[in-house]
Design an enzyme around this catalytic site. Structure first.
Site, PDB file in Angstrom:
ATOM      1  N   THR A 108       0.811  -1.211   0.000  1.00 32.40           N
ATOM      2  CA  THR A 108       0.000   0.000   0.000  1.00 32.40           C
ATOM      3  C   THR A 108       0.844   1.259   0.000  1.00 32.40           C
ATOM      4  OG1 THR A 108      -1.779  -1.126   1.125  1.00 32.40           O
ATOM      5  CG2 THR A 108      -1.717   1.246   1.375  1.00 32.40           C
ATOM      6  N   THR A 184       2.443  -4.457   4.355  1.00 35.83           N
ATOM      7  CA  THR A 184       2.497  -4.734   5.792  1.00 35.83           C
ATOM      8  C   THR A 184       2.253  -6.206   6.138  1.00 35.83           C
ATOM      9  OG1 THR A 184       0.170  -4.142   6.057  1.00 35.83           O
ATOM     10  CG2 THR A 184       1.787  -2.398   6.429  1.00 35.83           C
ATOM     11  N   ASP A 185       1.594  -6.957   5.261  1.00 37.31           N
ATOM     12  CA  ASP A 185       1.214  -8.330   5.618  1.00 37.31           C
ATOM     13  C   ASP A 185       2.399  -9.159   6.116  1.00 37.31           C
ATOM     14  OD1 ASP A 185      -1.266  -7.612   4.735  1.00 37.31           O
ATOM     15  OD2 ASP A 185      -1.539  -9.314   3.391  1.00 37.31           O
ATOM     16  N   LYS A 263       2.624  -7.963  13.103  1.00 35.50           N
ATOM     17  CA  LYS A 263       1.374  -7.298  12.740  1.00 35.50           C
ATOM     18  C   LYS A 263       0.269  -7.946  13.565  1.00 35.50           C
ATOM     19  CE  LYS A 263      -1.473  -5.960   8.818  1.00 35.50           C
ATOM     20  NZ  LYS A 263      -1.694  -5.965   7.377  1.00 35.50           N
TER      21      LYS A 263
HETATM   22  N1  GLU Z   1      -1.613  -7.088   1.378  1.00 38.08           N
HETATM   23  C1  GLU Z   1      -0.717  -6.204   0.742  1.00 38.08           C
HETATM   24  C2  GLU Z   1       0.702  -6.287   1.257  1.00 38.08           C
HETATM   25  O1  GLU Z   1       0.978  -6.658   2.359  1.00 38.08           O
HETATM   26  C3  GLU Z   1      -1.181  -4.773   0.710  1.00 38.08           C
HETATM   27  C4  GLU Z   1      -1.503  -4.209   2.048  1.00 38.08           C
HETATM   28  C5  GLU Z   1      -0.358  -3.443   2.666  1.00 38.08           C
HETATM   29  O2  GLU Z   1       0.482  -2.833   2.029  1.00 38.08           O
HETATM   30  O3  GLU Z   1      -0.324  -3.485   3.846  1.00 38.08           O
HETATM   31  O4  GLU Z   1       1.577  -5.976   0.486  1.00 38.08           O
END
Ligand code: GLU
Length: 447
Positions: A108, A184-185, A263
């Site tokens: 994101t 972030t995942d 997380k």
């Molecule tokens: N799920 C995706 C990722 O971890 C997009 C969400 C985000 O950036 O946290 O890359």
């Protein structure tokens, strides 16, 4: 990332109809369904939505979904226009600022939604960034590189290695800090990976993500990024770390140790927490406040670059109805080590112990972490734990299960010798184990 897909979100029959018409996301198309004709721009859609719909942005600006059943035809009217984002001129670099390179891997934080087509685009070259967050030019002399454009759920041990190699080259080039923009995942896994591959680095290596994309008013992208660049360029410590909101407000950004962070919330801005450890620092009102002792100093000379991650490690969560099959299949497929997320102090059902014993005798490493998250494994308290220790399961103390898995992947790439893997797994390398556990969740601990 699926942003590369010219028909993002379209599947099956509807996708074929669009392909036959030569239509792509962003093209102006005409859709005829029975007597009705619609004209508009084809926009990306969610893959999980009803597959029989196409979504058009009408000239009025409204989006409509059109159900593609019965007598239908599609005609492309005009090719997509490239979105016209022209960043303003780059601000003059202030003399004497530290040099910070932002390496973008995706997620994101590195995306911008193209509202014309609904697609998500990577947007993280230095010009884009400085135009979106001009404050950065006051903090550091910025450079940026796009390493990957991916969602972090697609990350692999091989890609951790590429990331480590890239950061190592930046360290050698003499930059003062590196920021890694990441989804972030699985950002906590990657920060652990770089902690093992880049030990005692001479400069800070700072992971940063965003829970809400930079187009949204509630976005945390800018504040997280400003804090990350500040830490990378100015922190007195040189740690692999991760900066994200400590709170839902914008005032305090926490700096977590790369091996101690997880997380813990799907969507909230303060999703990341240090586990069994305090955040190493906070960024409060533009100032870095160091929060723990014994941090690796900036410019220290103990740097060791030890890349290598094996795909032959696995992480398995124990559950009450579990049978031995998962372990058996992993062994058959050539897995060389397994981290078990056991219950409580580090247990699995007694019926699984003979299988684990056989795997260990075959030369597979079995390490025990806890699915409790907080606290440490102690396998001497109950008989089950003692039996697991007796067959050779290695207790991993207060190491996060995810960090244990990353460390195992790293250990298996360093050596083929199982005894050496055991020794390395128990040797603290990057602050991943052993410090006093905090008595409770570090909920809302701020400077
Ligand atoms: N799920 C995706 C990722 O971890 C997009 C969400 C985000 O950036 O946290 O890359």
């Amino acid at each position: 990332m699926s942003a590369e897909d010219r028909l993002q979100g379209y599947v099956g029959r509807v996708r074929r109809i669009l392909e036959d018409a030569g239509a792509e996301i962003g093209d102006e198309i005409e859709v005829r369904v029975g007597e009705k004709t619609y004209r508009g721009i084809l926009i990306a859609r969610y893959e999980l939505a009803d597959p029989d719909h196409v979504v058009l942005k009408l000239p009025s600006g409204y989006n409509i979904g059109i159900r593609m059943t019965g007598d239908i035809s599609v005609r492309r009217i005009a090719k997509a226009r490239k979105p016209g984002f022209t960043p303003p001129p780059r601000p003059e670099a202030k003399p004497g600022l530290p040099k910070v390179t932002i390496v973008s891997t995706g997620g994101t934080i590195a995306s911008r939604i193209d509202y014309r087509t609904g697609g998500v685009k990577p947007a993280l070259n230095a010009e884009d960034l400085l135009s979106i967050v001009p404050e950065l030019s006051e903090i550091a002399e910025l450079d940026s590189e796009i390493l990957f454009s991916m969602f972090s759920e697609d990350m692999t041990p091989g890609l951790w290695n590429q990331m480590a190699e890239r950061v190592h080259r930046l360290i050698e080039s003499g930059v003062d800090g590196v920021v890694i923009a990441h989804g972030t995942d699985t950002m906590g896994y990657s920060s652990a990976a770089l902690s093992f591959a880049l030990q005692k680095p001479p400069i800070p290596i700072v992971f940063v993500g965003a829970q809400r994309s930079s187009d949204r008013p509630s976005s945390d992208a800018a504040t997280n990024l400003i804090a990350a660049v500040r830490v990378a360029g100015h922190a007195p410590f040189a740690e692999v770390c991760l900066t994200m909101h400590a709170w839902h407000s914008d005032d305090v950004i926490a700096v977590h140790r790369g091996t101690r962070v997880r997380k813990l919330h799907t969507s909230s801005r303060d999703a990341f927490r240090s586990v069994n450890h305090e955040p190493i620092a906070y960024v409060v009102g533009g100032e870095i406040k160091v929060n723990t002792e014994g941090l690796n100093p900036r410019g220290g000379d103990g740097y060791r670059f030890r890349p290598g991650f094996s795909e032959k490690a696995a992480l398995v969560k124990f559950y009450p109805g579990m049978g031995p099959e998962i372990f058996e299949v992993l062994a058959e497929r050539g897995i060389r080590g397994i981290i078990v997320e056991g219950s409580g102090l580090g247990h699995v059902a007694n019926r699984l112990i003979p299988t684990l014993k056989r795997l260990i005798e075959e030369g597979i490493f079995i390490g025990m972490a806890s699915q409790c998250i907080w606290g440490r494994v102690n396998m001497r308290v109950y008989q089950t734990g003692r039996d697991l220790l007796r067959i050779g399961v290695v207790s991993l103390d207060d190491m996060l299960a995810e960090t244990a898995y990353v460390k195992l992947s790293w250990c298996l790439a360093q050596t083929d010798d199982l005894d050496e893997v055991r020794r390395l797994m128990l040797t603290p390398i990057a602050g991943e184990v052993g410090a006093r556990s905090l008595p409770t969740r570090a909920e809302g601990v701020v400077a």
